[in-house]
Design a protein around this motif. Sequence first.
Motif, short mmCIF file in Angstrom:
data_model
loop_
_atom_site.label_atom_id
_atom_site.label_comp_id
_atom_site.label_asym_id
_atom_site.label_seq_id
_atom_site.Cartn_x
_atom_site.Cartn_y
_atom_site.Cartn_z
N PHE B 31 16.31 50.33 71.84
CA PHE B 31 14.86 50.30 71.62
C PHE B 31 14.32 51.71 71.41
O PHE B 31 13.46 51.94 70.56
N LEU B 32 14.86 52.67 72.18
CA LEU B 32 14.43 54.06 72.00
C LEU B 32 14.76 54.52 70.58
O LEU B 32 13.94 55.13 69.89
N MET B 33 15.98 54.20 70.15
CA MET B 33 16.42 54.63 68.82
C MET B 33 15.56 54.01 67.73
O MET B 33 15.29 54.63 66.71
N LEU B 34 15.15 52.76 67.95
CA LEU B 34 14.34 52.10 66.93
C LEU B 34 12.98 52.75 66.80
O LEU B 34 12.43 52.86 65.71
N TYR B 35 12.42 53.17 67.93
CA TYR B 35 11.04 53.64 67.89
C TYR B 35 10.88 55.15 67.84
O TYR B 35 9.89 55.65 67.31
N ALA B 36 11.88 55.89 68.39
CA ALA B 36 11.72 57.34 68.43
C ALA B 36 11.47 57.95 67.04
O ALA B 36 10.51 58.70 66.88
N PRO B 37 12.28 57.63 66.04
CA PRO B 37 12.04 58.27 64.73
C PRO B 37 10.64 58.00 64.20
O PRO B 37 9.98 58.90 63.68
N ILE B 38 10.20 56.74 64.35
CA ILE B 38 8.88 56.40 63.84
C ILE B 38 7.80 57.16 64.60
O ILE B 38 6.87 57.72 64.01
N LEU B 39 7.96 57.21 65.93
CA LEU B 39 6.94 57.87 66.74
C LEU B 39 6.90 59.37 66.43
O LEU B 39 5.82 59.97 66.37
N ILE B 40 8.07 59.96 66.23
CA ILE B 40 8.11 61.40 65.89
C ILE B 40 7.40 61.63 64.55
O ILE B 40 6.59 62.53 64.40
N LEU B 41 7.69 60.73 63.61
CA LEU B 41 7.06 60.84 62.30
C LEU B 41 5.54 60.78 62.42
O LEU B 41 4.81 61.61 61.87
N VAL B 42 5.08 59.80 63.18
CA VAL B 42 3.64 59.65 63.34
C VAL B 42 3.07 60.86 64.08
O VAL B 42 2.05 61.42 63.71
N GLY B 43 3.80 61.29 65.11
CA GLY B 43 3.35 62.44 65.89
C GLY B 43 3.14 63.66 65.00
O GLY B 43 2.09 64.30 65.04
N TYR B 44 4.13 63.95 64.17
CA TYR B 44 4.03 65.14 63.33
C TYR B 44 2.96 65.02 62.25
O TYR B 44 2.54 66.03 61.68
N PHE C 127 7.80 39.38 73.80
CA PHE C 127 7.40 40.77 73.66
C PHE C 127 8.55 41.61 73.12
O PHE C 127 8.39 42.38 72.18
N TRP C 128 9.73 41.44 73.71
CA TRP C 128 10.89 42.22 73.25
C TRP C 128 11.24 41.86 71.81
O TRP C 128 11.57 42.72 71.01
N LEU C 129 11.15 40.59 71.50
CA LEU C 129 11.44 40.16 70.13
C LEU C 129 10.46 40.79 69.16
O LEU C 129 10.81 41.22 68.07
N PHE C 130 9.20 40.85 69.60
CA PHE C 130 8.16 41.44 68.77
C PHE C 130 8.51 42.89 68.46
O PHE C 130 8.36 43.36 67.32
N LEU C 131 9.06 43.59 69.48
CA LEU C 131 9.45 44.98 69.27
C LEU C 131 10.54 45.10 68.20
O LEU C 131 10.62 46.10 67.50
N ILE C 132 11.38 44.09 68.10
CA ILE C 132 12.44 44.10 67.08
C ILE C 132 11.84 43.73 65.72
O ILE C 132 12.23 44.26 64.68
N THR C 133 10.89 42.78 65.75
CA THR C 133 10.34 42.27 64.50
C THR C 133 9.51 43.32 63.77
O THR C 133 9.49 43.37 62.55
N ILE C 134 8.80 44.14 64.54
CA ILE C 134 7.91 45.12 63.92
C ILE C 134 8.65 46.03 62.93
O ILE C 134 8.28 46.10 61.76
N PRO C 135 9.73 46.69 63.36
CA PRO C 135 10.44 47.52 62.37
C PRO C 135 10.98 46.69 61.21
O PRO C 135 11.01 47.15 60.08
N PHE C 136 11.36 45.46 61.51
CA PHE C 136 11.91 44.59 60.47
C PHE C 136 10.93 44.43 59.31
O PHE C 136 11.32 44.40 58.16
N TRP C 137 9.65 44.32 59.62
CA TRP C 137 8.66 44.10 58.56
C TRP C 137 8.02 45.37 58.06
O TRP C 137 7.12 45.32 57.25
N THR C 138 8.40 46.53 58.62
CA THR C 138 7.74 47.73 58.11
C THR C 138 8.59 48.38 57.03
O THR C 138 9.79 48.17 56.93
N ASN C 139 7.92 49.17 56.27
CA ASN C 139 8.46 49.78 55.07
C ASN C 139 9.81 50.45 55.28
O ASN C 139 9.97 51.35 56.09
#
Lengths: 362, 276, 310
Positions: B31-44, C127-139
């Motif tokens: 989960f960290l890996m999925l979100y960290a790059p995006i959050l860093i991008l938004v942060g910068y 909620f956890w699934l939603f966290l997976i789905t979000i990147p799935f649908w983003t550019n």
Amino acid sequence: MADPVAISVNQVSKKFGHGKDAFFALEQVSVDIRENEFFTLLGPSGCGKTTLLRLIAGFEHPTTGHIQLRGEEISHLPPFKRPVNTVFQNYALFPHLTVAENIGFGLEMQDKPAAEIDSTVAEMLQLVQMESLRDRRTDQISGGQQQRVALARALAPHPRVLLLDEPLSALDYKLRKGMQIELKRMQLETGITFIFVTHDQEEALTMSDRIAVMNKGRILQIGSPTDIYDRPSHRFVADFIGDTNFLDGELIEANSEGAVVRLSSGKTVKTGPTDAAANTPVSITVRPEQAVLIEDLDAADLQGTVTNVMYSGTDSHFHIELTSKEEFVAKVQNAGPARRDWQTGQTVGIKFHSHVLQVVSD
Amino acid sequence: MANLHAAPVNKGKLFSIYKLPGFTFIAVACFLMLYAPILILVGYSFNSGSSLALWEGLSLRWYFAAWENETVQGATLLSLVIALQAALYSTVLATMAALGTTRTRPFRGQTAIYTMINQPLMVPEIVTAVALLIVFATIKQATGYQGLGFLVIAHTAFCIPFAYLPIRARLEDMDTSLETAAADLYATPWRSFRRVTLPLLWPGILAGAMLAFVISLDDVVITEFVKSAGQDTLPTYMLGQLRRVITPEMNAIASALLAVSVLLVSLIFLINRKKT
Amino acid sequence: MNDVSQSLSDYEQAARQQETRRNWLLCTPALVVLVLAASGPLLVMLFYSFLKSGNYGGVIYEFSLDGWFNVILVRDIFDDVLRFADAHLSVFWRSIKLSAMTTITCVIIGFPTAYFIATRPRRSRNFWLFLITIPFWTNLLIRTFAILELIRNNGVINNLLMDLWLIDEPIQIMYTDTAIMIGMTYVYLPLMILPLYASMEKLDFQLVEAAYDLYATRIRVLRRVIIPLIKPGIVAGSILVFIPSLGAFVTPRVLGGGKNLMLGNLIQLQFDQGQNWPLGAALSITLLAIVMVTLLVYVRYSQRSGGQDG
Ligand SMILES: Nc1ncnc2c1ncn2[C@@H]1O[C@H](COP(=O)(O)OP(=O)(O)OP(=O)(O)O)[C@@H](O)[C@H]1O
Ligand SMILES: [Mg+2]
């Protein structure tokens, strides 16, 4: 004397599937339902009750046969052109509309003026005692209330005929009893023909003017509740409604008044009228409460040995093995004057009053 | 069980049949890996400095820069124009197709229709893109027409399966008994559709349209191959820029685009949840 | 069957035909657009792959098998000898290798994650699934860009490591196969987790209890009970990751640079600098064929294994 015919179903068959999957849900069904009648279709699950209603409503079309409304052929009209409304088993209320909008739906579709719709809806809300909930969404009211809304919605356009497919089956026992009385009241008040489907025999007997008993896609008998209960024409009808005994016998003679049958004991008894031919073996049915147990074996029509005694509060049931090895059950009211201290192993005689016996066909 | 609870056991050491060694660690890392790059991008994207790597303070400088960049303005406008049209057309077409393929007995050609509708999901995008390039380039040459029509029809086509999905799901959940009841109450098929089917189907249609919009807005590959000169959308503009110098302006554009997607996807999620 | 029922079943027949006609009418507009802008062009492309390449792009309308020959062979300009097109073969190889590695990495990361979600309390799973789905649908481009920001020579990771004096000069990750693989794993990971979760959600944990009851250790429960039961999900997820990886275009283009081509980039080249449309068409159809065969094998597999997994 009898009211004119509202719905006439003539030789209707309905086939589902084709080829080797073909299956007749209805076979050669004919019935005339009168104006102002509370008519019930009674039968076991899968016997074709819903199918017959759907044919009358126009959701399905008959494979063969004709359906007429007041003498006019309607079997190929779409449902929205038939002055017939349905109360669905699952109510099928529109979830996106309020109670009042649901009730007014039929009138709205008939392009009735708004004022007329409003007044009819108000009238219907009053009829089903739901005035206070008129603006609720239909998923925010209880099952019993939904039932009333469904009823009001179907009644609002003042159809010639109202079709009710097991409308009470989803309600609990007390609510059901209450609604039975209300349904009957509304039918009398509105004077609309009700065609009511149930597989609850008690409900059918208490509410109906006439009952059609169905089995396997056929109508076996049409008659008043007493006709059906006291004079069943078929073994199935006798068995389906209430408890009963079957006895083998031989028909000696028959006319329009009644018939004479020789029982396995050799005694002859009188029965209700029958179409069966003389000198043929027949089945006879008799309700447990219609047999009288006596000591005098010579005067008895049948005799046997008590094998079991079951006490059930209001009644006692005596299981008797007849000399012909047939099983027989007699029911005696505990508060009644009849003797009821028979013991297991005791030999008893069974006596029938005239005309309580009925010859039934298979 | 009773014995286990009788003795005071350290809760953390209780045996759990659900636990597997290292799994929770990997999952959290994932989960960290999925979100960290995006959050860093938004942060910068909120960095006030002009370097991509050095944090110099909070500012909206790059958002303003992107906002005032005429190329970006044009690309944004084009992206929106195409996405809105594609979403509208594909949703209408998908709604009709969904009505024609659900709640019906199996009919001849049904599988063929499914295959056709889902084709854009199965064929790699690059293959479709190249095929469209070949056909459209030939047409462009033959007719001289270079307009947006090519992009709109291409986007409409690949948005159809995405719009179709939620609409069909919604329809399949809808009982035909309501339409039957409407017909019983004197509604002609058309009025029953307008008064009963459409209002009940509406959340599905809305979700389908939003999904189509997001998908169209995000498309790079097909747009890149189909566009004529000067028809850059935001994503193709970004793709072009990424090969050159990368400025923090990119972060701002990407973050904005991201925000739109996340917002719409969350909305779709909510719409679908309210139903159940 | 008598005459009456015959004629009336004609009536039903007519009703059925009418319904079929209505269904087709409703689908027609969508089908027209799809034929115009999806399936039709594929056929045209097949046709173009058998034409002669034009000098400056486009085609000359003459039959030729050159496009298909050029997929794996090259004709030497000087001595006219046919050789294997090493450049093309290495692209094929890289595509398959990277896609396979991406798939495996996704399984390794995705399996525990899906398991984690499936063992959460029912209420929080969404909620956890939603966290997976979000990147799935983003550019996808933006997500690739996010990775680019991270691994660039003066990107976040290298800067951090240098600030901490762990390295003296940036590690070169960009423009390598590793960069492509990291990127593809990142963008396609949700495609692995979602089907894995779908089959784990159906897992009956009584079976796990039974295994523990029969003295299995955790590792053995995993190997002998959980993984075999989740296999349909693993296969579905692998297909969902492998296929788009094979046809990836954006990620290798942004992270792989001009040299580390994958199939998608090779195809694009034929319409850009290479200007060999028939070859590009033939390469596209080859890619499509690989994808279709993979899908077909998968459909066979899932039918054989009971088809309980959508
Ligand atoms: N659309 C259909 N296609 C095929 N068979 C059907 C269809 N509708 C009903 N049947 C079959 O026809 C028979 C009669 O069904 P019907 O619904 O009329 O029974 P019912 O008397 O209303 O039963 P219940 O008391 O369970 O509601 C059943 O065997 C049913 O399976
Ligand atoms: Mg029924």
